[in-house]
Design a protein around this motif. Sequence first.
Motif, mmCIF file in Angstrom:
data_model
loop_
_atom_site.group_PDB
_atom_site.id
_atom_site.type_symbol
_atom_site.label_atom_id
_atom_site.label_comp_id
_atom_site.label_asym_id
_atom_site.label_seq_id
_atom_site.Cartn_x
_atom_site.Cartn_y
_atom_site.Cartn_z
ATOM 1 N N ALA A 186 34.095 34.995 44.627
ATOM 2 C CA ALA A 186 35.064 34.030 45.430
ATOM 3 C C ALA A 186 34.760 33.746 46.938
ATOM 4 C CB ALA A 186 36.392 35.178 45.550
ATOM 5 N N PHE A 239 36.051 29.742 42.996
ATOM 6 C CA PHE A 239 36.204 30.950 42.400
ATOM 7 C C PHE A 239 35.477 31.053 41.012
ATOM 8 C CE2 PHE A 239 39.605 29.921 45.211
ATOM 9 C CZ PHE A 239 39.708 30.950 45.949
ATOM 10 N N LEU A 294 38.876 34.801 37.147
ATOM 11 C CA LEU A 294 39.278 35.575 38.465
ATOM 12 C C LEU A 294 40.595 34.626 39.079
ATOM 13 C CD1 LEU A 294 39.263 37.730 40.629
ATOM 14 C CD2 LEU A 294 37.594 36.252 41.712
ATOM 15 N N ILE A 295 40.230 33.426 39.343
ATOM 16 C CA ILE A 295 41.502 32.613 39.949
ATOM 17 C C ILE A 295 42.341 32.425 38.905
ATOM 18 C CG2 ILE A 295 40.268 30.234 39.513
ATOM 19 C CD1 ILE A 295 42.036 31.217 42.507
ATOM 20 N N ALA A 319 44.535 35.664 39.205
ATOM 21 C CA ALA A 319 45.102 35.611 40.380
ATOM 22 C C ALA A 319 46.500 34.751 40.331
ATOM 23 C CB ALA A 319 44.284 35.125 41.569
ATOM 24 N N SER A 378 42.965 31.685 48.418
ATOM 25 C CA SER A 378 42.322 32.589 48.508
ATOM 26 C C SER A 378 43.459 33.730 48.471
ATOM 27 C CB SER A 378 41.509 32.781 49.966
ATOM 28 O OG SER A 378 40.937 34.050 50.008
ATOM 29 N N VAL A 389 43.837 35.669 45.528
ATOM 30 C CA VAL A 389 42.923 36.627 44.935
ATOM 31 C C VAL A 389 42.857 37.811 45.947
ATOM 32 C CG1 VAL A 389 40.279 36.483 44.857
ATOM 33 C CG2 VAL A 389 41.637 34.385 44.011
ATOM 34 N N TYR A 397 40.157 41.471 45.464
ATOM 35 C CA TYR A 397 38.929 41.203 45.157
ATOM 36 C C TYR A 397 38.550 40.605 46.764
ATOM 37 C CZ TYR A 397 35.036 39.386 42.851
ATOM 38 O OH TYR A 397 33.886 39.099 42.212
#
Length: 232
Positions: free
Chosen positions: A134, A172, A176-177, A180, A195, A198, A203
Amino acid sequence: MSYLGKYISVIVPAAGMGKRMNSKINKQFIKIKDIPVLARTLMEFNKCDYIDEIIVVTRYDEIDFCQKEIIDKYKLDKVKKVIQGGKERQDSVYNGLKEVNKKSDIVLIHDGARPFVKRNIIEENIKFALEYGACVTGVPVKDTIKKVDLNGEIISTPNRKELWAIQTPQTFRYDLILKAYEKAKLDNFLGTDDSMLVERIGYKVKIVMGDYSNIKITTPEDLIIAETLVDK
Ligand SMILES: Nc1ccn([C@@H]2O[C@H](COP(=O)(O)OP(=O)(O)OP(=O)(O)O)[C@@H](O)[C@H]2O)c(=O)n1
Ligand SMILES: C[C@](O)(CO)[C@H](O)COP(=O)(O)O
């Protein structure tokens, strides 16, 4: 698949109303020295060898116009989909995330209204995202920043050395994104950048050094700055 051996996607949210620009046509389609803002933004990503696909997110009534006057006209062959956005930027990006190729490894998210992003920043984002998972682009703030309460009184002056003005791209790992964004949806959480979503799931996000010229076209005076940047 790009020659990095990774599949790299870009989501470009361009579905805003541009209220602060106060112009008859949506700010993404305003021409800076003959080329529309959104075309300038997309051209920089389209020519980057590492990128496999671009998803453009626009307002429903602008999808056809965007396809004909931007994607087709400027031969942006990496744009695979032009899809409908949502009420907030976050909704538009989420719509984009759901349309990303399922084999994607890395997703860059970049405002349609930031036409001066440079190749080195895009490449640095990809490098950092592959290494850390990230990252976001930003620049150290130049002004002293104050925290102010609703009565107009100063609460505190944060240490300027720790303050950065955040731009896009924000980049990212895809899993993960997506996680999130799904968590933010579940919690009804609205952030002002990608961001934040996340960060709130614990993270760590790295900073990529941006560029003071990577401005977001937001108000009419930004168009004057933009013309100067193109001349330069
Ligand atoms: N519902 C929304 C709102 C914003 N954006 C996009 O997110 C980027 C950053 O948003 P901003 O500059 O704030 O654009 P607008 O929301 O259009 O501006 P305003 O707040 O002045 O209406 C822009 O490229 C904008 O088109 C989007 O895709 N969907
Ligand atoms: C994501 C962003 O570009 C970071 O600076 C910005 O927050 C988006 O603009 P908005 O005005 O908050 O929609």
